[in-house]
Scaffold this motif. Sequence first.
Motif, PDB file in Angstrom:
ATOM      1  N   ASP A   1      63.899  39.494  13.722  1.00 54.15           N
ATOM      2  CA  ASP A   1      63.955  40.678  14.582  1.00 54.15           C
ATOM      3  C   ASP A   1      62.648  40.867  15.353  1.00 54.15           C
ATOM      4  O   ASP A   1      62.652  41.258  16.520  1.00 54.15           O
ATOM      5  CB  ASP A   1      64.263  41.926  13.768  1.00 54.15           C
TER       6      ASP A   1
ATOM      7  N   ARG B   1      61.086  38.772  22.628  1.00 55.67           N
ATOM      8  CA  ARG B   1      61.804  38.125  23.740  1.00 55.67           C
ATOM      9  C   ARG B   1      62.456  39.177  24.646  1.00 55.67           C
ATOM     10  O   ARG B   1      62.453  39.041  25.863  1.00 55.67           O
ATOM     11  CB  ARG B   1      62.843  37.139  23.207  1.00 55.67           C
ATOM     12  N   GLN B   2      63.022  40.220  24.038  1.00 54.07           N
ATOM     13  CA  GLN B   2      63.642  41.280  24.837  1.00 54.07           C
ATOM     14  C   GLN B   2      62.596  42.001  25.687  1.00 54.07           C
ATOM     15  O   GLN B   2      62.843  42.303  26.858  1.00 54.07           O
ATOM     16  CB  GLN B   2      64.379  42.282  23.935  1.00 54.07           C
TER      17      GLN B   2
ATOM     18  N   THR C   1      62.784  38.455  18.207  1.00 53.12           N
ATOM     19  CA  THR C   1      63.856  38.845  19.134  1.00 53.12           C
ATOM     20  C   THR C   1      63.412  40.033  19.976  1.00 53.12           C
ATOM     21  O   THR C   1      63.638  40.070  21.193  1.00 53.12           O
ATOM     22  CB  THR C   1      65.149  39.163  18.365  1.00 53.12           C
ATOM     23  N   ILE C   2      62.766  41.004  19.359  1.00 56.01           N
ATOM     24  CA  ILE C   2      62.242  42.153  20.115  1.00 56.01           C
ATOM     25  C   ILE C   2      61.213  41.668  21.141  1.00 56.01           C
ATOM     26  O   ILE C   2      61.215  42.104  22.293  1.00 56.01           O
ATOM     27  CB  ILE C   2      61.650  43.212  19.173  1.00 56.01           C
TER      28      ILE C   2
ATOM     29  N   ARG D   1      61.767  39.853  28.640  1.00 62.23           N
ATOM     30  CA  ARG D   1      62.839  39.888  29.638  1.00 62.23           C
ATOM     31  C   ARG D   1      62.812  41.189  30.434  1.00 62.23           C
ATOM     32  O   ARG D   1      63.053  41.182  31.639  1.00 62.23           O
ATOM     33  CB  ARG D   1      64.217  39.718  28.979  1.00 62.23           C
ATOM     34  N   ILE D   2      62.529  42.308  29.770  1.00 61.04           N
ATOM     35  CA  ILE D   2      62.456  43.587  30.481  1.00 61.04           C
ATOM     36  C   ILE D   2      61.377  43.523  31.542  1.00 61.04           C
ATOM     37  O   ILE D   2      61.574  43.934  32.687  1.00 61.04           O
ATOM     38  CB  ILE D   2      62.221  44.750  29.507  1.00 61.04           C
TER      39      ILE D   2
ATOM     40  N   ASN E   1      73.892  42.898  17.746  1.00 59.74           N
ATOM     41  CA  ASN E   1      72.796  42.037  18.158  1.00 59.74           C
ATOM     42  C   ASN E   1      72.362  42.367  19.576  1.00 59.74           C
ATOM     43  O   ASN E   1      72.064  41.496  20.358  1.00 59.74           O
ATOM     44  CB  ASN E   1      73.217  40.569  18.052  1.00 59.74           C
ATOM     45  N   SER E   2      72.341  43.618  19.917  1.00 61.41           N
ATOM     46  CA  SER E   2      71.936  44.011  21.258  1.00 61.41           C
ATOM     47  C   SER E   2      70.476  44.445  21.252  1.00 61.41           C
ATOM     48  O   SER E   2      69.902  44.726  20.217  1.00 61.41           O
ATOM     49  CB  SER E   2      72.809  45.154  21.772  1.00 61.41           C
ATOM     50  N   ALA E   3      69.911  44.489  22.440  1.00 63.90           N
ATOM     51  CA  ALA E   3      68.531  44.939  22.567  1.00 63.90           C
ATOM     52  C   ALA E   3      68.387  46.360  22.045  1.00 63.90           C
ATOM     53  O   ALA E   3      67.409  46.689  21.382  1.00 63.90           O
ATOM     54  CB  ALA E   3      68.088  44.857  24.023  1.00 63.90           C
TER      55      ALA E   3
END
Length: 142
Positions: free
Chosen positions: A31, A37-38, A34-35, A41-42, A5-7
């Motif tokens: 997914d 949100r990642q 989630t992508i 965050r980046i 469950n990692s980026a």
Amino acid sequence: MKKRNSALALFAKASLAENSLTLTAEISEDDYYTIGRQLSRIGECSQWWIGDWLNAGRDGYGDLKARCDRAGIEYGTGRKYASVCQGVPTVRRSTLSFGHHEVVAAMEPDEQRRWLERATENDWSVGELRGQIEQAKRTDDQ
């Protein structure tokens, strides 16, 4: 087998290029979000990473302008990122934006901590934080 469950595992379901992102056809709705949100965050983290990277190069890699030029970073932007990162080295809040930290960067650490805690507790925007600080200064000056 344990589900990763990692980026990086999620980005295996996407093709990234300098100016585009393409998702695979088989991606689930979970997914997909989630992508997203990642990616968000980046974007938020990159200001900190660039500022800390620029500050780490102070000794031995040329002046700030030269480091920005060689890295392809606009000088004014790099100067702002480096200044905020240097000014707020220990009280950073991941729940607040870089802009919140920019507002308090010139303060002493205890004062930074107090204002960032208040901004978090009250869910203040950058403008609201700035306004509260200005109001407090006016009250103190009277």
